[in-house]
Design a protein around this motif. Structure first.
Motif, PDB file in Angstrom:
ATOM      1  N   LEU A 141      17.082  -0.660   6.045  1.00  0.00           N
ATOM      2  CA  LEU A 141      16.032   0.102   6.727  1.00  0.00           C
ATOM      3  C   LEU A 141      14.738  -0.683   6.602  1.00  0.00           C
ATOM      4  N   PHE A 142      14.190  -1.082   7.754  1.00  0.00           N
ATOM      5  CA  PHE A 142      12.957  -1.861   7.760  1.00  0.00           C
ATOM      6  C   PHE A 142      11.783  -0.928   8.025  1.00  0.00           C
ATOM      7  N   LEU A 143      10.902  -0.785   7.018  1.00  0.00           N
ATOM      8  CA  LEU A 143       9.728   0.073   7.133  1.00  0.00           C
ATOM      9  C   LEU A 143       8.516  -0.802   7.431  1.00  0.00           C
ATOM     10  N   ASP A 144       8.176  -0.893   8.699  1.00  0.00           N
ATOM     11  CA  ASP A 144       7.045  -1.721   9.114  1.00  0.00           C
ATOM     12  C   ASP A 144       5.755  -0.918   8.968  1.00  0.00           C
ATOM     13  N   GLU A 145       4.675  -1.612   8.613  1.00  0.00           N
ATOM     14  CA  GLU A 145       3.357  -0.993   8.407  1.00  0.00           C
ATOM     15  C   GLU A 145       3.453   0.164   7.405  1.00  0.00           C
ATOM     16  N   ILE A 146       4.087  -0.093   6.281  1.00  0.00           N
ATOM     17  CA  ILE A 146       4.297   0.966   5.288  1.00  0.00           C
ATOM     18  C   ILE A 146       2.974   1.428   4.667  1.00  0.00           C
ATOM     19  N   GLY A 147       1.948   0.614   4.750  1.00  0.00           N
ATOM     20  CA  GLY A 147       0.642   0.996   4.217  1.00  0.00           C
ATOM     21  C   GLY A 147      -0.005   2.139   4.966  1.00  0.00           C
ATOM     22  N   ASP A 148       0.541   2.502   6.142  1.00  0.00           N
ATOM     23  CA  ASP A 148      -0.014   3.606   6.936  1.00  0.00           C
ATOM     24  C   ASP A 148       0.719   4.925   6.701  1.00  0.00           C
ATOM     25  N   MET A 149       1.602   4.969   5.702  1.00  0.00           N
ATOM     26  CA  MET A 149       2.365   6.185   5.416  1.00  0.00           C
ATOM     27  C   MET A 149       1.527   7.154   4.575  1.00  0.00           C
TER      28      MET A 149
ATOM     29  N   ASN B 265       2.074  12.247   1.047  1.00  0.00           N
ATOM     30  CA  ASN B 265       3.157  13.224   0.948  1.00  0.00           C
ATOM     31  C   ASN B 265       4.505  12.576   1.227  1.00  0.00           C
ATOM     32  N   LEU B 266       4.552  11.735   2.290  1.00  0.00           N
ATOM     33  CA  LEU B 266       5.810  11.085   2.634  1.00  0.00           C
ATOM     34  C   LEU B 266       6.133   9.964   1.641  1.00  0.00           C
ATOM     35  N   GLN B 267       5.093   9.371   1.056  1.00  0.00           N
ATOM     36  CA  GLN B 267       5.308   8.333   0.040  1.00  0.00           C
ATOM     37  C   GLN B 267       6.104   8.900  -1.131  1.00  0.00           C
ATOM     38  N   ALA B 268       5.764  10.117  -1.522  1.00  0.00           N
ATOM     39  CA  ALA B 268       6.449  10.760  -2.655  1.00  0.00           C
ATOM     40  C   ALA B 268       7.928  10.977  -2.338  1.00  0.00           C
ATOM     41  N   LYS B 269       8.219  11.419  -1.106  1.00  0.00           N
ATOM     42  CA  LYS B 269       9.615  11.658  -0.722  1.00  0.00           C
ATOM     43  C   LYS B 269      10.394  10.349  -0.603  1.00  0.00           C
ATOM     44  N   LEU B 270       9.707   9.319  -0.122  1.00  0.00           N
ATOM     45  CA  LEU B 270      10.360   8.012  -0.010  1.00  0.00           C
ATOM     46  C   LEU B 270      10.707   7.490  -1.406  1.00  0.00           C
TER      47      LEU B 270
ATOM     48  N   THR C 161       3.718  -4.963   5.465  1.00  0.00           N
ATOM     49  CA  THR C 161       2.378  -4.409   5.671  1.00  0.00           C
ATOM     50  C   THR C 161       1.362  -5.524   5.807  1.00  0.00           C
ATOM     51  N   ASN C 162       0.285  -5.215   6.534  1.00  0.00           N
ATOM     52  CA  ASN C 162      -0.853  -6.145   6.607  1.00  0.00           C
ATOM     53  C   ASN C 162      -2.044  -5.607   5.809  1.00  0.00           C
ATOM     54  N   ARG C 163      -1.782  -4.508   5.093  1.00  0.00           N
ATOM     55  CA  ARG C 163      -2.835  -3.861   4.298  1.00  0.00           C
ATOM     56  C   ARG C 163      -2.857  -4.427   2.881  1.00  0.00           C
ATOM     57  N   ASN C 164      -4.010  -4.283   2.217  1.00  0.00           N
ATOM     58  CA  ASN C 164      -4.153  -4.685   0.820  1.00  0.00           C
ATOM     59  C   ASN C 164      -3.713  -3.507  -0.044  1.00  0.00           C
ATOM     60  N   LEU C 165      -2.452  -3.491  -0.449  1.00  0.00           N
ATOM     61  CA  LEU C 165      -1.896  -2.355  -1.180  1.00  0.00           C
ATOM     62  C   LEU C 165      -2.545  -2.188  -2.549  1.00  0.00           C
ATOM     63  N   GLU C 166      -2.953  -3.298  -3.183  1.00  0.00           N
ATOM     64  CA  GLU C 166      -3.603  -3.209  -4.488  1.00  0.00           C
ATOM     65  C   GLU C 166      -4.915  -2.426  -4.388  1.00  0.00           C
ATOM     66  N   GLU C 167      -5.690  -2.701  -3.349  1.00  0.00           N
ATOM     67  CA  GLU C 167      -6.944  -1.959  -3.144  1.00  0.00           C
ATOM     68  C   GLU C 167      -6.652  -0.505  -2.831  1.00  0.00           C
ATOM     69  N   MET C 168      -5.598  -0.260  -2.052  1.00  0.00           N
ATOM     70  CA  MET C 168      -5.239   1.117  -1.709  1.00  0.00           C
ATOM     71  C   MET C 168      -4.802   1.894  -2.950  1.00  0.00           C
ATOM     72  N   VAL C 169      -4.109   1.218  -3.867  1.00  0.00           N
ATOM     73  CA  VAL C 169      -3.718   1.874  -5.127  1.00  0.00           C
ATOM     74  C   VAL C 169      -4.964   2.270  -5.912  1.00  0.00           C
ATOM     75  N   LYS C 170      -5.936   1.348  -5.990  1.00  0.00           N
ATOM     76  CA  LYS C 170      -7.192   1.638  -6.697  1.00  0.00           C
ATOM     77  C   LYS C 170      -7.927   2.800  -6.054  1.00  0.00           C
ATOM     78  N   GLU C 171      -7.879   2.857  -4.701  1.00  0.00           N
ATOM     79  CA  GLU C 171      -8.601   3.909  -3.971  1.00  0.00           C
ATOM     80  C   GLU C 171      -7.824   5.227  -3.966  1.00  0.00           C
ATOM     81  N   GLY C 172      -6.570   5.208  -4.419  1.00  0.00           N
ATOM     82  CA  GLY C 172      -5.766   6.429  -4.464  1.00  0.00           C
ATOM     83  C   GLY C 172      -5.102   6.763  -3.152  1.00  0.00           C
ATOM     84  N   THR C 173      -5.068   5.815  -2.185  1.00  0.00           N
ATOM     85  CA  THR C 173      -4.438   6.085  -0.883  1.00  0.00           C
ATOM     86  C   THR C 173      -3.002   5.569  -0.820  1.00  0.00           C
ATOM     87  N   PHE C 174      -2.554   4.921  -1.899  1.00  0.00           N
ATOM     88  CA  PHE C 174      -1.156   4.484  -1.948  1.00  0.00           C
ATOM     89  C   PHE C 174      -0.664   4.675  -3.383  1.00  0.00           C
TER      90      PHE C 174
END
Length: 582
Positions: A368-376, A379-384, A412-425
């Protein structure tokens, strides 16, 4: 220029001194000759027997059995068969004799030459020159490619459009054997069959073409060949075939397309690059693909992350399973959960009466290829995360656990590390996904790939959109090579498609490129600037190669690795800068 040998009248009879008056009379009457060459036993010229000498024998009442020996004219001026054309013109102009005897280097008779022969020869020369000029003019403006070969299968004329299609120059083609230059044309076939024919479709750089072979006959034998290469607008024919095929096989077509949507289409061979970093990433990805761990592919938009995902699936143990793609940024958030996990009958208003299976169900046993996973959504992140940990899930509105065996490939093309710090991932999902991480560098950091990518894309697009583009004009190529490509390979492909659509000739010009590229600070102003820039680039490239060879003590494999290019590319540049002795 036409030769004397081509203008002479061949004579089937050569008389000797013992030839009788009757025999000479019959030959003159039958062949309408004004004189007959007289030869010895070695077939060498000893004189001529003329019509006036024949009349003299008749007047003297010589019997018909009398040999002509005593009436042969001995003082004869003959012509050598290799006499130059201009000298021949002068001889004919000043000579009072209407017919001359032509001999070879050993004075053996080869034929007769008359003033009438000379006139016809001049006419043929004039006609040939006019015809050649007319042919050349027609070929210079021919829409399709044309080639003319002579009796020996040697190429005598070729059109510019044919040279352009095969990226060749006149010196590569003219006065060379057809099978040496164009073996796939199979021109020798029509010299044997003496029948015109048409080939199947061929292809070069994505351009489809057909070979029409036509024999040229003279007096029942093949004396040459015309080859016509039809390649322009063949896309219209292709489209006709495609529509017909779709109409006849509609059900089969859609079934095949549905299966394709659940299969990986690309392999590592589809990822084109000459950059060492990209080659390392490909090797790492290929190793990772053989395991079971989740793969996270990162990089800017348009760098080719999806190609890596396809290739990873195709080289894994799951390659026979399905490859299901979900673009997390393209599906509305309120539908993402049902897309992932499916739903049961009556789960919500508007749901199908028999429910629906989700992407995890479809991908069971595959990837299963999840493209642009940084836009999830969170709520869905928890289920995934729960599915990844427990390998089971519930459908929307359902109470039954669904067991799945799915390999996750995310991008993803997003900076996941920054998103983790910001609480969005979610941090726990980040670590779950980031088991094997691959970063695809942007195109501006591997500019050497622009050349090879543009050639590959050009070949593909010629096939897809039906164009016949063979390359770039120098200034257009310079702009392409100096642009910073914020949209990466995807933008390069879009620019190529646009330019190839607008190009009216065989090569892409500056005016075919998008205006925003022409306004870039990277664009050079004039041809002089282009030349200067190219010289600077070439000088810098030469120095870099010399430095690499020095540091590696002449080891070309290590030098190529240091320069970030393939070994074959290095050898090409060594030849270009004449550094083979290094």
């Amino acid at each position: 220029m036409i030769t004397l040998k081509e203008m002479i009248t061949p004579i089937p009879y050569q008389i000797k001194e013992d030839t009788t008056l009757k025999e000479a009379l019959n030959i003159m009457k039958e062949e309408k000759y004004g004189l007959l060459p007289v030869v010895n036993e070695a077939r060498k010229l000893v004189g001529v027997f003329t019509r006036s000498r024949l009349f003299q024998m008749v007047k003297l009442e010589k019997s018909l059995t009398t040999p002509i020996k005593d009436f042969v004219k001995r003082d004869v001026n003959s012509l050598k068969e290799d006499t130059p054309f201009k000298e021949l013109q002068e001889i004919v102009r000043n000579s009072s004799v209407g017919t001359g005897v032509v001999v070879d280097a050993e004075n053996r008779v080869v034929g007769l030459f008359t003033k009438a022969d000379m006139v016809m020869g001049l006419l043929n020369v004039t006609r040939t020159l006019n015809l050649k000029q007319s042919l050349q003019t027609a070929m210079d403006h021919a829409y399709d490619g044309i080639l003319l070969a002579d009796e020996t299968q040697t190429i005598q004329m070729v059109s510019p459009s044919l040279l352009e299609l095969f990226n060749m120059d006149y010196q590569d083609v003219l006065h060379k054997k057809t099978n040496q230059v164009f073996p796939h044309f199979q021109i020798s076939k029509i010299y044997e069959s003496e029948e015109a024919d048409i080939s199947d479709f061929h292809e070069i750089n994505g351009i489809k073409y057909i070979i029409h072979r036509i024999p040229v006959k003279q007096e029942g034998r093949v004396v040459g060949a015309i080859v016509k290469i039809m390649y322009r607008q063949l896309n219209e024919v292709n489209e006709l075939f495609k529509r017909l095929q779709k109409a006849e096989n509609k059900a089969s077509f859609y079934h095949t397309e549905l299966k394709k949507s659940e299969n990986a289409k690309f392999t590592w061979d589809h990822i084109i690059s000459e950059h060492t970093v990209m080659e390392k990433i490909k090797k790492s990805a290929a190793k990772a693909a053989k395991g079971r761990s989740t793969i996270l592919i990162r990089g800017e938009s348009g760098t080719g992350k999806e190609l890596f995902a396809h290739a990873a699936h195709n080289s894994s143990a799951r390659k026979d399973g399905k490859f299901v793609v979900v673009n997390c940024a393209a599906i509305p958030e309120d539908l993402l959960e049902s897309e992932f996990f499916g739903y049961e009958d009556g789960a919500f208003t508007g749901a199908r009466s028999r429910g629906k299976i989700g992407k995890f169900d479809l991908a069971n046993g595959g990837s299963l290829f999840l493209d642009e996973i940084g836009d999830m959504s969170l709520n869905l992140q928890a289920k995934l995360l729960r599915v990844l940990q427990e390998r089971e899930f519930y459908r929307v509105g359902g109470t039954k656990r669904i067991q799945v065996d799915v390999r996750i490939i995310a991008a993803t093309n997003r900076n996941l590390e920054e998103m983790v710090k910001e609480g969005t991932f979610r941090e726990d999902l980040y670590y779950r996904l980031n088991v094997i991480s691959l970063f695809i560098p942007p195109l501006r950091e591997r500019m050497m790939d622009i050349q090879v990518l543009s050639e590959k894309i050009m070949s593909e697009l010629n096939r897809v959109i039906g164009t016949s583009i063979t390359g770039f004009e120098p200034r257009a190529k310079q702009i392409l090579m100096s642009y910073h490509w914020p949209g990466n390979v995807r933008e390069l492909r879009n620019v190529m498609e646009r330019a190839m659509t607008f190009a009216e000739h065989g090569k892409i010009k500056v005016e075919d490129l998008p205006d925003y590229m022409l306004g870039s600070n990277h664009v050079l102003v004039d041809e002089t600037a282009v030349t200067q820039e190219e010289s600077m680039v070439e000088s810098a490239e030469r120095v870099a190669i010399e430095t690499a060879l020095t540091k590696t003590k002449g080891n070309k494999a290590k030098a190529a690795k240091m320069l970030g290019i393939s070994r074959s590319s290095l050898y090409d540049k060594l030849r270009k800068y004449q550094l083979n002795e290094k």
